[in-house]
Design a protein around this motif. Structure first.
Motif, PDB file in Angstrom:
ATOM      1  N   ILE A  87     -19.643  -2.861  62.557  1.00 48.62           N
ATOM      2  CA  ILE A  87     -19.872  -3.694  63.714  1.00 48.62           C
ATOM      3  C   ILE A  87     -19.110  -5.046  63.439  1.00 48.62           C
ATOM      4  O   ILE A  87     -18.519  -5.760  63.991  1.00 48.62           O
ATOM      5  N   ASP A 124     -23.011 -12.084  66.595  1.00 50.35           N
ATOM      6  CA  ASP A 124     -22.746 -11.110  65.523  1.00 50.35           C
ATOM      7  C   ASP A 124     -23.426 -11.465  64.129  1.00 50.35           C
ATOM      8  O   ASP A 124     -24.095 -10.678  63.609  1.00 50.35           O
ATOM      9  N   ASP A 180     -23.283  -7.408  71.468  1.00 46.62           N
ATOM     10  CA  ASP A 180     -22.120  -7.288  72.091  1.00 46.62           C
ATOM     11  C   ASP A 180     -21.369  -8.358  73.066  1.00 46.62           C
ATOM     12  O   ASP A 180     -20.321  -8.158  73.436  1.00 46.62           O
ATOM     13  N   TYR A 227     -27.731   4.581  65.995  1.00 40.80           N
ATOM     14  CA  TYR A 227     -27.680   3.119  65.930  1.00 40.80           C
ATOM     15  C   TYR A 227     -28.942   2.837  65.055  1.00 40.80           C
ATOM     16  O   TYR A 227     -28.782   2.010  64.099  1.00 40.80           O
TER      17      TYR A 227
END
Ligand code: PEP
Ligand code: MG
Length: 761
Positions: free
Chosen positions: A372, A251, A460, A303
């Protein structure tokens, strides 16, 4: 009662301005009744606000007796005003006193009026009050007046929401009035939290930068480079901080992207080009950044359009250094709820992790980086709260409900207590879910079903591993294609896919061939169609462009070398011939690669069932391939004729529709006749209630986003296969998705799994 065209617009503008400028709600209300009375040329204009006992209290009037203000309280059941409120629509009468709901208040002075028009004051579908006008004459009001009043009422709703935060409404309606009315946004990250709002603003305003021409372009270049250097160092420091905050490495990649943007040719070249033309550094920066922002904003993929925010954020940071604007505050209270017009990932990263408890952003969606990141950090986030009174909220107590996308400002003690209880239960639930990490998804009576993760971004992978996924059930390969300005080459694709195979060594990885078209358009490969979802998408594009397909399959085979966990999935299959063609191309690649010395291990080929035609040919398709995977997002869209991206018909999009369930059951049966496995990989698989039905149908695996997986596992581990089968039988016979949803919710509640439906346990 004539008010038309320009006059109406002018009056409205004046009202908006006056309401915004009014120091208190009381004054705002008085100004409105005056302006409306003048504009509509009526004899009386009044505003009623609904209190916590659901009574409509007269708060301002011109035409009724002033002594009635605060004293006239009308119930929902017994008054015309109450009727406007409960019907939530305008009521227009030429003789109000003859209406059965007319209620006369002796001291109000209302007896002289006949004509009546009342409109509800609505905010996010909740009734806050009623705006009414009255005329002595017995006439119905004209269309123009009705629409004028509705527009004024909408303005009033905003003012009331802001006044509630400031405590004005409580003061006006008397102590004890606390509406506890939530402000609605999008559920960006699950969880609930209570805390203190800290409002943050962008450091500099790009749009405010004036155009200015200079002669010493070298000096401007130097300044720009220095500012970029400082930003680069800031971001590196943030990356270190994020690491300390235990944000997973994948991330943190978001910020690596910032660094890449700073260093990569595209934007920097453009800024330098403008400086060469004689623009000063700030102006050149503004021009280049806004151009980039526009390109991204116009992208249809949600996105990618969200990436516009990242580019703007980066531009603002550079500008702040060019202008020497100081940074954000460094003092944050414990339990900080970070609030902003547009919270960016960097603003979020600046708050010490032990103090950050939730995020509320007026703009943005659940595709925003901040959402996110919030999911990765496990803190609730509500995005896109458009009516948020941001100027008044700093330092207030707030509750953030990331399950339902709700925010409460200055909650009552009762509500706060309820949420404290939910937070405690929620923490217990999280501990319980964490403890299931290595446990299988197995029903009480012993039926197991593997749970896989859907991924698409490298970022992810971390959450997918962390959530206990047993493999990747759907790797969407579109992202590397979407974020570039040309097709990625074989080597680039190889590098990306390789990381996925490596991360999931020993577990199955289902990688889907490029599924562009529909709502996923490549900027460098334009597809202009009237009906993109019924057009050139998925396998249709790649079979027409074998050069794209072949390169991708080569990269996939090479990336999976030595791993033996490859499954290739073909999207949007509608005809058996498409499978035949794809198989021929895949075999060709495999043969060529073998000749080149690449070891091709065992691999499986599957097709997606996401078009009704494929449902009815499921048996033949099952004979052609090794497995089927149902994409319930598209299958629901095509079966129910409901565009999956259209908010207007979003309420009709429900995968629990009996027709969708019957289609799914049929597909599972067809696959099993030929001993082939079926996976379900649409959003439906991540819905714990729906997952119970899919298990009962005999689905062989479920694939979902990482955030949903622990909850689905928890649900499965608390049901028996027999209970699930009974629910499925009822659902297949059900007359609607709503009935099925109610039944499933009841079943979840009955066995103590209410925590899957809302906050708490
Ligand atoms: C689906 O359609 O359900 C699916 C999984 O594919 P996508 O959402 O990528 O179209
Ligand atoms: Mg699909």
């Amino acid at each position: 009662m004539p008010i038309v065209g320009n006059q109406m617009l002018g009056t409205l503008r004046r009202i908006v301005q006056e309401v915004n400028d009014a120091p208190t709600l009381e004054i705002a209300l008085q100004r409105i009744v005056l302006r409306v009375k003048q504009a509509v040329e009526v004899d009386a204009c009044s505003i009623y606000l609904r209190d916590s006992e659901q009574m409509y209290v007269l708060m301002a009037t011109l035409g009724l007796n002033q002594t009635a203000v605060g004293r006239v309280r009308l119930g929902s059941e017994k008054s015309l005003i109450g009727l406007v409120g409960s019907r939530a629509e305008p009521i227009n009468l030429d003789d109000a006193p003859s209406h059965e709901r007319y209620q006369y208040f002796p001291d109000s002075g209302e007896d002289v009026y006949h004509g009546f028009l009342g409109v509800p004051i609505l905010q996010q579908s909740q009734v806050l009050g009623v705006l009414a006008v009255q005329a002595v004459e017995g006439v119905r009001f004209e269309e123009d007046s009705v629409s004028f009043l509705i527009t004024v009422a909408a303005q009033l709703a905003n003012a009331i929401t802001h006044a509630e935060v400031a405590g004005d409404v409580e003061r006006l309606l008397g102590k004890g009035h606390r509406s506890d009315r939530p402000l609605l946004g999008l559920a960006g990250s699950a969880g609930v939290a209570l805390g203190t709002a800290v409002v943050v603003y962008p450091m500099a305003d790009l749009n405010a930068v004036p155009d200015r021409m200079v002669s010493d372009t070298a000096a401007e270049e130097q300044q720009l480079m220095a500012a970029m250097d400082t930003v680069r160092n800031d971001i590196k420091a943030l990356l270190v901080r994020l690491k300390e905050m235990k944000v997973p490495e994948d991330d943190r990649v978001l910020f690596e992207v910032y660094l890449m943007m700073l260093d990569s040719g595209g934007m920097l070249d453009k800024i330098l080009e403008y400086i060469q033309q004689g623009h000063w550094a700030a102006g050149a920066l503004k021009k280049a950044v806004l151009e980039h922002v526009k390109v991204f904003e116009e992208m249809e993929d949600p996105y990618l359009s969200e990436r516009a925010l990242d580019i703007r954020d980066l531009g603002i940071r550079i500008l702040a250094h060019l202008q020497n604007v100081p940074g954000q505050k460094s003092e944050y209270p414990d339990e900080t709820v970070l609030v902003g017009e547009e919270i960016t990932a960097t603003l979020l990263a600046e708050v010490p992790s032990q103090k950050l408890t939730a995020v509320v952003s007026v703009r943005g969606s659940n595709n925003s980086h901040v959402a996110i990141l919030a999911r990765a950090m496990g803190i609730p986030a509500v995005m896109g709260v458009t009516d948020f009174p941001i100027r008044r909220v700093d330092g207030q107590n707030v509750i953030v409900d990331g399950y339902q996308g709700k925010v409460y400002i200055k909650p009552s003690a009762t509500l706060a207590k309820e949420y404290v209880r939910l937070v405690v239960e929620e923490n217990e639930l999280i501990d319980e879910l964490d403890s299931l990490h290595n446990e299988p998804a197995i029903t009480v009576d012993g039926t197991t079903i593997p749970l896989y993760a859907n991924t698409g971004l490298l970022s992810d992978i971390g959450p997918s591993l962390k959530c206990g996924a047993e493999g990747v059930g759907l790797y969407r390969t579109e992202f590397p294609f979407l974020i570039r300005d040309r097709f990625p080459g074989e080597e680039e694709q190889y590098q990306i896919y390789r990381q996925v195979f490596e991360a999931f060594k020993g577990c199955p990885v289902v990688i889907r061939s490029l599924d562009i078209g529909g709502d996923k358009a490549l900027s460098y490969f334009p597809i202009n169609e009237e009906n993109p979802f019924l057009g050139w998408r998925g396998i249709r594009v790649t079979l027409d462009h074998p050069e794209i397909f072949l390169v991708q399959i080569r990269a996939i085979f090479r990336a999976s070398e030595g791993n033996d966990n490859l499954n290739i999935l073909l999207p949007m299959i509608t005809n058996l011939s498409e499978v035949e063609s794809a198989k021929r191309l895949i075999s060709r690649v495999a043969k060529e690669l073998k000749e080149e010395g690449v070891k091709i291990g065992r691999y499986q080929l599957g097709v997606m069932i996401e078009v009704p035609a494929a449902v009815f040919q499921a048996e033949q398709l099952a004979c052609q391939v090794d497995f089927l995977s149902v994409g319930t997002n598209d299958l629901t869209q095509y079966l129910l004729a409901v565009d999956r991206n259209n908010p207007q018909v979003a309420h009709l999009f429900d995968s629990l529709h009996p027709s969708v369930l019957q289609a799914l059951q049929h597909v599972v049966k067809c696959a099993h006749i030929h001993n082939k496995k079926v996976s379900i990989c649409g959003e439906m698989a991540g819905d714990p209630a729906a997952a119970i039905l899919l298990l009962a149908m005999g689905a062989d695996s479920l694939s979902m986003n990482a955030a949903s997986l622990p909850r689905v596992k928890w649900a499965i581990r608390n049901f028996t296969h027999q209970q699930a089968t009974q629910l499925l039988e009822q659902a297949l016979q059900s007359d609607s998705a709503t009935t099925t949803r109610e039944r499933l919710n009841l079943a979840l509640n009955d066995i103590g799994l209410g925590g899957l439906l809302r906050a708490g346990k």
